[in-house]
Scaffold this motif. Structure first.
Motif, mmCIF file in Angstrom:
data_model
loop_
_atom_site.group_PDB
_atom_site.id
_atom_site.type_symbol
_atom_site.label_atom_id
_atom_site.label_comp_id
_atom_site.label_asym_id
_atom_site.label_seq_id
_atom_site.Cartn_x
_atom_site.Cartn_y
_atom_site.Cartn_z
ATOM 1 N N TYR A 6 -9.053 15.256 -3.751
ATOM 2 C CA TYR A 6 -8.118 16.287 -2.479
ATOM 3 C C TYR A 6 -6.607 15.026 -2.061
ATOM 4 O O TYR A 6 -6.914 15.117 -0.572
ATOM 5 N N SER A 7 -6.093 14.784 -2.440
ATOM 6 C CA SER A 7 -4.937 14.000 -2.131
ATOM 7 C C SER A 7 -3.990 13.829 -2.731
ATOM 8 O O SER A 7 -4.119 14.525 -4.703
ATOM 9 N N LYS A 14 1.483 18.318 -0.946
ATOM 10 C CA LYS A 14 3.019 17.745 -0.169
ATOM 11 C C LYS A 14 3.049 18.843 0.943
ATOM 12 O O LYS A 14 4.729 18.875 1.845
ATOM 13 N N SER A 15 3.430 19.616 0.612
ATOM 14 C CA SER A 15 4.747 20.952 0.770
ATOM 15 C C SER A 15 3.432 20.846 2.787
ATOM 16 O O SER A 15 4.770 21.303 3.247
ATOM 17 N N CYS A 16 2.506 20.512 3.153
ATOM 18 C CA CYS A 16 2.789 20.497 4.434
ATOM 19 C C CYS A 16 2.258 19.238 5.606
ATOM 20 O O CYS A 16 2.239 18.883 6.208
ATOM 21 N N ARG A 17 3.241 18.192 3.980
ATOM 22 C CA ARG A 17 3.741 16.747 4.760
ATOM 23 C C ARG A 17 4.585 17.190 6.499
ATOM 24 O O ARG A 17 5.505 17.575 6.390
ATOM 25 N N PRO A 34 -6.788 17.625 7.289
ATOM 26 C CA PRO A 34 -4.999 16.238 6.615
ATOM 27 C C PRO A 34 -5.637 15.007 7.109
ATOM 28 O O PRO A 34 -6.338 15.207 8.709
ATOM 29 N N TYR A 35 -5.422 14.440 6.177
ATOM 30 C CA TYR A 35 -5.343 12.892 6.488
ATOM 31 C C TYR A 35 -5.084 11.773 5.893
ATOM 32 O O TYR A 35 -4.414 12.966 4.951
ATOM 33 N N THR A 36 -4.392 11.023 6.145
ATOM 34 C CA THR A 36 -3.601 9.661 5.516
ATOM 35 C C THR A 36 -4.969 8.468 4.437
ATOM 36 O O THR A 36 -5.084 8.075 5.606
ATOM 37 N N ILE A 37 -3.858 8.516 3.266
ATOM 38 C CA ILE A 37 -5.217 7.453 3.002
ATOM 39 C C ILE A 37 -3.741 6.271 2.345
ATOM 40 O O ILE A 37 -2.754 6.753 2.631
ATOM 41 N N MET A 48 0.733 -1.501 0.142
ATOM 42 C CA MET A 48 -0.271 -0.123 0.273
ATOM 43 C C MET A 48 0.859 1.474 -0.244
ATOM 44 O O MET A 48 2.330 1.641 0.225
ATOM 45 N N ILE A 49 0.278 2.160 -1.157
ATOM 46 C CA ILE A 49 0.986 3.617 -0.356
ATOM 47 C C ILE A 49 0.457 4.320 -0.267
ATOM 48 O O ILE A 49 -0.698 5.117 -0.014
ATOM 49 N N ASN A 50 1.521 5.169 1.203
ATOM 50 C CA ASN A 50 0.614 5.612 2.213
ATOM 51 C C ASN A 50 0.780 7.396 1.156
ATOM 52 O O ASN A 50 1.928 7.935 0.419
ATOM 53 N N THR A 51 -0.603 8.129 1.364
ATOM 54 C CA THR A 51 -1.099 9.118 0.454
ATOM 55 C C THR A 51 -1.673 10.298 1.485
ATOM 56 O O THR A 51 -2.566 10.082 2.177
ATOM 57 N N PRO A 52 -0.971 11.720 1.637
ATOM 58 C CA PRO A 52 -1.600 12.362 2.464
ATOM 59 C C PRO A 52 -2.825 12.992 1.403
ATOM 60 O O PRO A 52 -2.813 13.166 -0.163
ATOM 61 N N ALA A 53 -3.330 13.607 1.929
ATOM 62 C CA ALA A 53 -5.270 13.771 1.421
ATOM 63 C C ALA A 53 -5.646 14.965 2.295
ATOM 64 O O ALA A 53 -5.147 15.256 3.887
#
Ligand code: NAP
Ligand code: ZN
Ligand code: ZN
Length: 350
Positions: A131-132, A347-350, A18-21, A1-6
């Motif tokens: 939105y990811s 991306k910049s707020c990761r 902010p949430y990670t999927i 699985m690929i962690n993805t900021p959303a």
């Protein structure tokens, strides 16, 4: 699985946050897309706030997705790394039913897999939208973005564009037809541009009188402020087609009166219930119909049509941190004419 900021709605009442999927790794026919831009459709708000009563949370909205192909599955033939591609309102369907075979996957008898707030074909894995920062999609449900179209301005075509193109095409709109676009928001402004490109004479019907100049600049031939009740008398029996994009409850009967004999009003807005008078239809033998996005083939046709006619959306690009503010502005009819999220901000707020 690929962690993805959303960004996600965790429930129907709190702001998106902010949430990670997790995205699946590519299967043989999958494509991993790095998302560059995603438009904000009013349907995102209806669903994030559970206004249709069909919402699953957490929800990552967004179905106007444009990005670049980052990785392809072993059997993918249609796409290569670096291609600029789009994903619209659905990411899969059964492929076997009559609707799918007709290229009308949005009416799949098994139910399409909508891009978010839905399920993959297993009917249990939730789908998450644009939105990811990235999304994994089967190669058959991806659109080719014609060369030279600005990515942020093409994104809204994936829903607002196809939703207005499809009924205008089906009704055979052409030179000599008088088309009214009711509601000048995301869908409405695309409707103006596309109807105009098909050759129609286009009138905007709006409850925001201050949109007059914009309507004309977008290409409309006329603008009628619907707060003036005289409009309904002076322009009675005037139009061949009305595209109704209003997102809130309103009186359909008043607008039906503006249609010529044997003419058609198409509902796109999703606000129920409708107080409808049979006489509004029977008099002048009018038709009231609806329309729902478009199939993959028609989406590609719409993109190619828009490229050929130099049609793009008018957009206000925002960082994702402003999404909740944008929702409020859309609800106040204060969108000129589509908000598009620049996914670099996520991306910049990761
Ligand atoms: P939008 O950008 O918010 O535009 C809707 C427009 O409707 C507003 O800009 C406003 O235009 C008018 N409006 C809003 N409230 C009104 C009110 N109380 N009375 C009269 N007019 C009002 O929304 P959108 O993204 O274009 O989406 C429009 C609707 O279509 C939504 O309900 C959405 O869920 C639905 N939709 C359907 C499909 C489909 O396939 N059927 C696809 C996408 C979206 P004026 O200021 O000019 O009056
Ligand atoms: Zn939409
Ligand atoms: Zn099907």
């Amino acid at each position: 699985m690929i962690n993805t900021p959303a960004y996600a709605a965790l429930n129907a009442t709190t702001p998106l946050s902010p949430y990670t999927i997790e995205r699946r790794e590519n299967g043989p026919h999958d494509v991993l897309i790095h998302i560059k831009y995603c438009g904000i459709c009013h349907s995102d708000i209806h669903q994030a706030r559970n206004e249709w009563g069909t919402s699953n949370f957490p929800m990552v909205p967004g179905h106007e997705i444009v990005g670049t192909v980052a990785k392809i599955g072993t059997h993918v033939t249609k796409w290569k790394v670096g291609d600029i591609v789009g994903v619209g309102c659905f990411v899969d369907s059964c492929r076997e039913c009559e609707a799918c075979r007709d290229g009308e996957e949005q009416f799949c008898e098994e139910g399409m897999s909508v891009t978010y707030n839905g399920f993959e074909r297993d009917k249990s894995t939730p789908t998450y939208g644009g939105y990811s920062t990235q999304i994994t999609v089967n190669e058959d449900y991806i659109l080719r973005i014609p060369a030279g179209m600005a990515m942020e301005r093409v994104a809204p075509l994936l829903c607002a564009g196809i939703t207005t193109y499809s009924p205008l095409k089906r009704l055979g709109v052409k030179t000599g037809h008088k088309v009214a676009i009711l509601g000048l928001g995301g869908l409405g402004h695309m409707g103006v541009k596309i109807a105009k490109a098909m050759g129609a004479t286009v009138t905007v019907l709006s409850h925001s009188p201050d949109k007059l100049d914009d309507a004309l600049a977008l290409g409309a031939d006329d603008f009628l402020a619907t707060c003036d009740s005289n409009v309904f008398k002076v322009h009675a029996k005037c139009f061949d087609v009305i595209l109704d994009t209003v997102s809130a409850l309103h009186d359909y009967n008043a607008y039906l009166g503006l249609l010529k004999r044997d003419s058609t009003m198409v509902l796109m807005g999703m606000a129920d219930p409708i107080p409808l008078s049979a006489a509004s239809l029977a008099r002048q033998r009018r038709t009231l119909t609806g329309s729902l996005i478009g199939g993959i083939r028609e989406n590609q046709e719409m993109l190619d049509f828009c490229a050929a006619h130099s049609i793009l959306a008018d957009v206000e690009v925002i960082p994702i941190q402003k999404v909740n503010e944008a929702y409020e502005r859309i609800l106040n009819s204060d969108v000129r004419y589509r908000f598009v999220i620049d996914m670099a901000s996520l991306k910049s707020c990761r």
